[in-house]
Motif scaffolding. Structure first.
Motif, PDB file in Angstrom:
ATOM      1  N   CYS A   1       0.739  -1.225   0.060  1.00 12.93           N
ATOM      2  CA  CYS A   1       0.011   0.089   0.062  1.00 12.93           C
ATOM      3  C   CYS A   1       0.886   1.242   0.002  1.00 12.93           C
ATOM      4  CB  CYS A   1      -0.871   0.011   1.146  1.00 12.93           C
ATOM      5  SG  CYS A   1      -2.049  -1.276   0.977  1.00 12.93           S
TER       6      CYS A   1
ATOM      7  N   LEU B   1       3.303  -5.909   4.105  1.00 14.19           N
ATOM      8  CA  LEU B   1       2.772  -5.829   5.631  1.00 14.19           C
ATOM      9  C   LEU B   1       1.675  -7.139   5.608  1.00 14.19           C
ATOM     10  CD1 LEU B   1       2.144  -2.111   5.810  1.00 14.19           C
ATOM     11  CD2 LEU B   1       4.134  -3.531   6.925  1.00 14.19           C
TER      12      LEU B   1
ATOM     13  N   CYS C   1      -1.367  -9.184   6.626  1.00 15.11           N
ATOM     14  CA  CYS C   1      -2.686  -9.097   7.421  1.00 15.11           C
ATOM     15  C   CYS C   1      -2.911 -10.469   8.160  1.00 15.11           C
ATOM     16  CB  CYS C   1      -3.648  -8.307   6.683  1.00 15.11           C
ATOM     17  SG  CYS C   1      -3.297  -6.802   6.267  1.00 15.11           S
TER      18      CYS C   1
ATOM     19  N   ASP D   1      -7.160  -8.083  -0.973  1.00 14.86           N
ATOM     20  CA  ASP D   1      -6.327  -9.201  -0.681  1.00 14.86           C
ATOM     21  C   ASP D   1      -7.183 -10.256  -1.256  1.00 14.86           C
ATOM     22  OD1 ASP D   1      -4.397  -7.716   0.828  1.00 14.86           O
ATOM     23  OD2 ASP D   1      -5.427  -7.928   2.876  1.00 14.86           O
TER      24      ASP D   1
ATOM     25  N   GLU E   1      -2.566  -9.756  -3.787  1.00 11.88           N
ATOM     26  CA  GLU E   1      -3.074  -8.470  -3.556  1.00 11.88           C
ATOM     27  C   GLU E   1      -2.967  -7.383  -4.607  1.00 11.88           C
ATOM     28  OE1 GLU E   1      -1.090  -6.874   0.042  1.00 11.88           O
ATOM     29  OE2 GLU E   1      -2.103  -4.912   0.129  1.00 11.88           O
TER      30      GLU E   1
HETATM   31  N1  SME Z   1      -0.660  -6.031   2.702  1.00 10.62           N
HETATM   32  C1  SME Z   1      -0.831  -4.459   2.682  1.00 10.62           C
HETATM   33  C2  SME Z   1      -1.110  -4.054   4.116  1.00 10.62           C
HETATM   34  C3  SME Z   1      -2.788  -3.894   4.369  1.00 10.62           C
HETATM   35  S1  SME Z   1      -3.635  -5.309   4.532  1.00 10.62           S
HETATM   36  O1  SME Z   1      -3.548  -5.929   3.120  1.00 10.62           O
HETATM   37  C4  SME Z   1      -5.160  -5.079   4.769  1.00 10.62           C
HETATM   38  C5  SME Z   1       0.559  -3.906   2.437  1.00 10.62           C
HETATM   39  O2  SME Z   1       1.568  -4.737   2.366  1.00 10.62           O
HETATM   40  O3  SME Z   1       0.601  -2.681   2.172  1.00 10.62           O
END
Ligand code: SME
Length: 155
Positions: free
Chosen positions: A80, A102, A104, A129, A111
């Protein structure tokens, strides 16, 4: 991509248009819930919004799916944050290969993150996701770009 997805996406545009025309403060939430309920490979659907008080950070907005710890994401961090930094769509077909990611949930395998613009300025993102590896096609991308254009007016 089968014709099934095309037909599904066409029908969803109509339903989203009806949600938007219906007015109210919960329209972005309703769009998240609709997408999650109706597209089998969309397991978590949410909006992240650029924080007006801290314009290099995203804050979690309306979402449908499991609660996430990632309610605030600095630009550059995770998928993101990278998408916000670059103002570009990111499609990650297999998150297990990502280093700047990140997580979840252990169930999430892929994603897609699309930027949302208002008058050329980034105001947020649509983040989806999936529990499947490599489910996203060009049809998803085109469909979700349209959803982002519609959703931009809701924020
Ligand atoms: N996976 C995301 C973080 C947000 S969650 O998917 C809700 C990322 O790597 O930014």
């Amino acid at each position: 991509m089968g014709d099934d997805n095309k037909a599904r996406f066409d029908a969803l545009y109509g339903e989203i248009a009806r949600i938007v025309a219906g007015g109210g403060d919960d329209r972005a939430q309703a769009i998240c819930e609709l997408l999650r309920a109706r597209v089998p490979h969309y397991d978590w659907v949410g909006f992240y919004l650029v924080d007006p008080g801290s314009p290099r950070e995203l804050v979690l907005g309306p979402f449908a799916g499991a609660p996430t710890d990632h309610v605030r994401i600095p630009f550059g961090k995770g998928i993101c944050g990278q998408a916000a930094d670059r103002k570009e769509t990111f499609i990650i077909q297999d998150v297990s290969w990502e280093t700047n990611y990140l997580s979840c949930s252990v169930h999430v395998k892929s994603e897609i993150v699309l930027p949302i613009f208002q008058n050329g300025a980034l105001i947020g993102e649509l983040d989806i996701d999936s529990h499947q590896v490599a489910p996203f096609t060009e049809a998803d991308e085109v469909f979700l770009e349209g959803v982002c254009d519609i959703a931009a007016d809701l924020f």
